[in-house]
Scaffold this active site. Structure first.
Site, short mmCIF file in Angstrom:
data_model
loop_
_atom_site.label_atom_id
_atom_site.label_comp_id
_atom_site.label_asym_id
_atom_site.label_seq_id
_atom_site.Cartn_x
_atom_site.Cartn_y
_atom_site.Cartn_z
N TYR A 1 -14.51 3.78 1.97
CA TYR A 1 -14.11 2.92 0.91
C TYR A 1 -15.14 3.15 0.05
O TYR A 1 -15.46 3.44 -1.40
CB TYR A 1 -13.33 1.76 1.09
N HIS B 1 -4.44 8.02 -2.63
CA HIS B 1 -5.94 7.31 -1.89
C HIS B 1 -6.77 7.64 -1.62
O HIS B 1 -7.07 8.82 -1.93
CB HIS B 1 -4.53 7.51 -0.09
C1 DQA Z 1 -5.19 3.35 1.40
C2 DQA Z 1 -5.28 4.03 2.80
C3 DQA Z 1 -3.79 3.09 3.53
O1 DQA Z 1 -3.74 3.93 5.09
C4 DQA Z 1 -4.42 1.94 3.55
O2 DQA Z 1 -3.77 1.07 4.30
C5 DQA Z 1 -5.70 1.24 2.59
C6 DQA Z 1 -5.97 1.56 1.19
C7 DQA Z 1 -6.14 4.02 0.54
O3 DQA Z 1 -6.86 4.05 -0.82
O4 DQA Z 1 -7.07 5.00 1.12
O5 DQA Z 1 -5.24 -0.19 1.89
O6 DQA Z 1 -4.43 3.37 0.77
#
Ligand code: DQA
Length: 142
Positions: free
Chosen positions: A22, A99
């Site tokens: 992230y 995502h």
């Molecule tokens: C997410 C990917 C999802 O699998 C995960 O549960 C998240 C973040 C992303 O932004 O990569 O909380 O949506």
């Protein structure tokens, strides 16, 4: 044009989640960037985040009354919430699923999205820049 950016479960804790996935960016900083990109593109952006699925659904319903485009990252709800899918299906404006992480390179259960066939576009694995791409998509499809 007004654009709703809805972030879902656990996105408030972004700064504390795996930086490899992230990027170590906090939600506040992410939202600041989204607001800046929105201004640059001439869009009126409203960012919201919740950990409560019913609230997320309510915001989807409310956004139908004011938003000309929707960007959403429902977090883990993406993979199993038919309630959110049904709410998203009601939109008649462009909806982009974003995502931050590259789901294709993660656990198998993350590779399925219950939203994928009810959204206009998906931007996956591009980090914060993915939200900018989603704003551009909304702009170009209204
Ligand atoms: C997410 C990917 C999802 O699998 C995960 O549960 C998240 C973040 C992303 O932004 O990569 O909380 O949506």
């Amino acid at each position: 044009m007004q654009v709703a950016v809805l972030n879902g479960v656990n996105l408030n804790a972004l700064a504390d989640r795996d930086p490899e996935l992230y990027g170590g960016l906090g939600l506040r900083e992410l939202e600041n960037r989204i607001y800046r990109w929105g201004r640059e593109l001439g869009l009126q952006v409203r960012c919201l985040q919740t950990n409560h699925e019913g609230q997320f659904v309510d915001w989807c319903h409310e956004a139908r009354t004011w938003a000309g485009g929707i960007i959403l990252n429902p977090g883990a709800w993406t993979h199993y919430s038919y309630g959110i899918r049904d709410a998203v299906e009601l939109f008649t404006v462009p909806v982009v699923e974003v995502h931050l992480s590259d789901l294709a390179k993660r656990e198998e259960w993350r590779q399925h999205s219950v939203l994928e066939d009810v959204v206009s576009a998906r931007v996956i694995g591009k980090g914060p820049e993915g939200y900018r791409e989603a704003l551009v998509h909304v702009l170009e499809h209204t």
